[in-house]
Motif scaffolding. Sequence first.
Motif, PDB file in Angstrom:
ATOM      1  N   ARG A  10     -33.398  14.869  -0.674  1.00  0.00           N
ATOM      2  CA  ARG A  10     -32.571  16.027  -0.933  1.00  0.00           C
ATOM      3  C   ARG A  10     -31.485  16.007   0.317  1.00  0.00           C
ATOM      4  O   ARG A  10     -31.978  16.017   1.342  1.00  0.00           O
ATOM      5  N   SER A  35     -38.941  12.717  -3.114  1.00  0.00           N
ATOM      6  CA  SER A  35     -37.524  13.204  -3.396  1.00  0.00           C
ATOM      7  C   SER A  35     -36.898  13.672  -2.076  1.00  0.00           C
ATOM      8  O   SER A  35     -37.217  14.366  -1.346  1.00  0.00           O
ATOM      9  N   THR A  91     -42.790  14.662  -4.813  1.00  0.00           N
ATOM     10  CA  THR A  91     -42.515  15.151  -6.278  1.00  0.00           C
ATOM     11  C   THR A  91     -43.807  15.429  -6.833  1.00  0.00           C
ATOM     12  O   THR A  91     -44.724  14.841  -6.488  1.00  0.00           O
ATOM     13  N   ARG A 117     -27.109  21.433  -3.952  1.00  0.00           N
ATOM     14  CA  ARG A 117     -28.098  20.584  -3.402  1.00  0.00           C
ATOM     15  C   ARG A 117     -28.606  19.364  -4.447  1.00  0.00           C
ATOM     16  O   ARG A 117     -29.012  19.554  -5.700  1.00  0.00           O
ATOM     17  N   TYR A 118     -28.193  17.853  -3.899  1.00  0.00           N
ATOM     18  CA  TYR A 118     -28.715  16.763  -4.687  1.00  0.00           C
ATOM     19  C   TYR A 118     -30.093  16.323  -4.477  1.00  0.00           C
ATOM     20  O   TYR A 118     -30.713  16.342  -3.183  1.00  0.00           O
ATOM     21  N   ARG A 119     -30.427  15.593  -5.378  1.00  0.00           N
ATOM     22  CA  ARG A 119     -31.852  15.059  -5.350  1.00  0.00           C
ATOM     23  C   ARG A 119     -31.980  13.585  -5.820  1.00  0.00           C
ATOM     24  O   ARG A 119     -31.338  13.384  -7.107  1.00  0.00           O
ATOM     25  N   SER A 121     -35.017  11.364  -6.755  1.00  0.00           N
ATOM     26  CA  SER A 121     -36.375  11.397  -6.705  1.00  0.00           C
ATOM     27  C   SER A 121     -36.923  10.087  -7.608  1.00  0.00           C
ATOM     28  O   SER A 121     -36.488   9.455  -8.541  1.00  0.00           O
ATOM     29  N   GLU A 179     -39.180  15.884   0.048  1.00  0.00           N
ATOM     30  CA  GLU A 179     -40.302  16.683  -0.520  1.00  0.00           C
ATOM     31  C   GLU A 179     -41.121  15.616  -1.433  1.00  0.00           C
ATOM     32  O   GLU A 179     -40.359  14.628  -1.923  1.00  0.00           O
TER      33      GLU A 179
END
Length: 527
Positions: free
Chosen positions: A518, A516, A510, A453-455, A457, A508
Amino acid sequence: MKLQTRLLLATGAILAVLTTANLWTSYRAFDVLVDEEMAKEARNIRAMLMATRRIYHKQFLDSGLQVTDKTVGFLPAHALARISQDFPNWATSGLSFNNVSDRPRNPANRADADELQAMAWFRANPQAKERIGEIKGADGKPYYHYATPMWIEEYCLKCHGQRDAAPASIQQLYAESFDYSVGDLRGVMSIKIPMADLRDRVWSMWRGDVITHLTGYSLLFLALAWLLRRAVTRRLSRLESTARQLTAGDYRQRTEQGGSDEIGTLATALNQMADAVERRNTDLRRFAEITAHHLQEPARRMASYAERLGTQLAGKLDDPEARLSLDFIGQQARYQQNMLRDVERYLAADQPHGELALSDAHQTATTLLVRAQDRISAAGAEITVGEMPPAWIDAPRLSDLLEIVLDNALQHGGAESRRRRDGTPESNAAAPDGEAAPLHITLDGERVGSLVRYRVSDNGPGIEEQYRERIFRAFERLESGGHHNGTGIGLAIVRRIAESCGGRAWVEETPGGGCSVRFEIPTKETP
């Protein structure tokens, strides 16, 4: 739960039920066999004893011998008791036998409690030929008790009828066991066979049978498991792997067409479907490429012409409105070029652009930051790269993913975009002097099961919850007032790439503001 596991559990449960039923049936069969064998043995012993008793009894009567203290031992009733007492000296089986009565003339022939019970049963069931049961001996051990009735016959009345009619010697020796009639129960032939040793032998045989059956069923289970894996699950796994790779956009994949059974037919159908999908995809891709190419050319010419015209009219064009219109033409032509370029990228997003492998995301991110240094500086952004685990994807598409999401953060998290959707100013995190804090972007990732799972943000203005799904649709923008800083296809490309690899993409909020983006990619090739 996997199909193989469910099938093996079901097969194991069936075999367990069959094994239990088989062992129970086997145990009952052994138990019945023991009873039958003991009854057979007891009947043979009884036959021998009764034949001996009858012959010697008749022989004694026919001999004319008088019953005295010296000759009474020849009578079967007396002799059998003495033989029974001497029998253990010749055999160690524990077998005992005797003819017993509730009114014996020989004290050694007196019936015990179990034998008296047998006599009472025969009197209540005069048609019965034998009585079989289990008893506990004086030593506390179990015995198999076999008893048959001895009824008074005509010749028995000579000694057991009226006392006055009995031989004088009988009258002198005995004071009881007279006054019988034909058909009266005189006693029983009692045979007692120890059960402990026989039961132990039976248990030993049954345990051997249990081991044999368990070994056989275990081998059968292993054979079925091997056959299931070879003929079903392994072939289904190949079908699943091919289907997943087709889903990921690798339309060249085909599965092995082994066998003429249902799975083989399914494999053939899957390959035929893949052929059809590949042909359609190739046709659509060719059409899209040709269309984009032909549309790119007019846009390129329009941009070039507007630029050339602006150069030629430089200093000669006094009308500001005309200059603005000329700039607008060039701007829209370049926008159309970018739009067509992103359309091409979107159409190709579900196809690998190189070899699928475990790609180094950290190195890809580092290279991307070097290439985008000018844009990062222009946005005044601070970039932090954390842990970036590798993922199973071709390197070009991984680079596209990170580049698009980073570009999105730079474009929409910068100072120019720190406005509300209605146009009023809005800053992100406030700096101590009251001005907006610099844009800070973080790139990192983590392993979550079989996925990475990359993020990406940022601390920009963020995206309201009702818009977080909308931004992944092609040509959707949240800017108002006609400001087109992008084509509106970037995040749609991100989602298309992620989903084609078996992952997903979402947004999402932050903590403390910002957003963010993802996305997830498998950590290894999907089986």
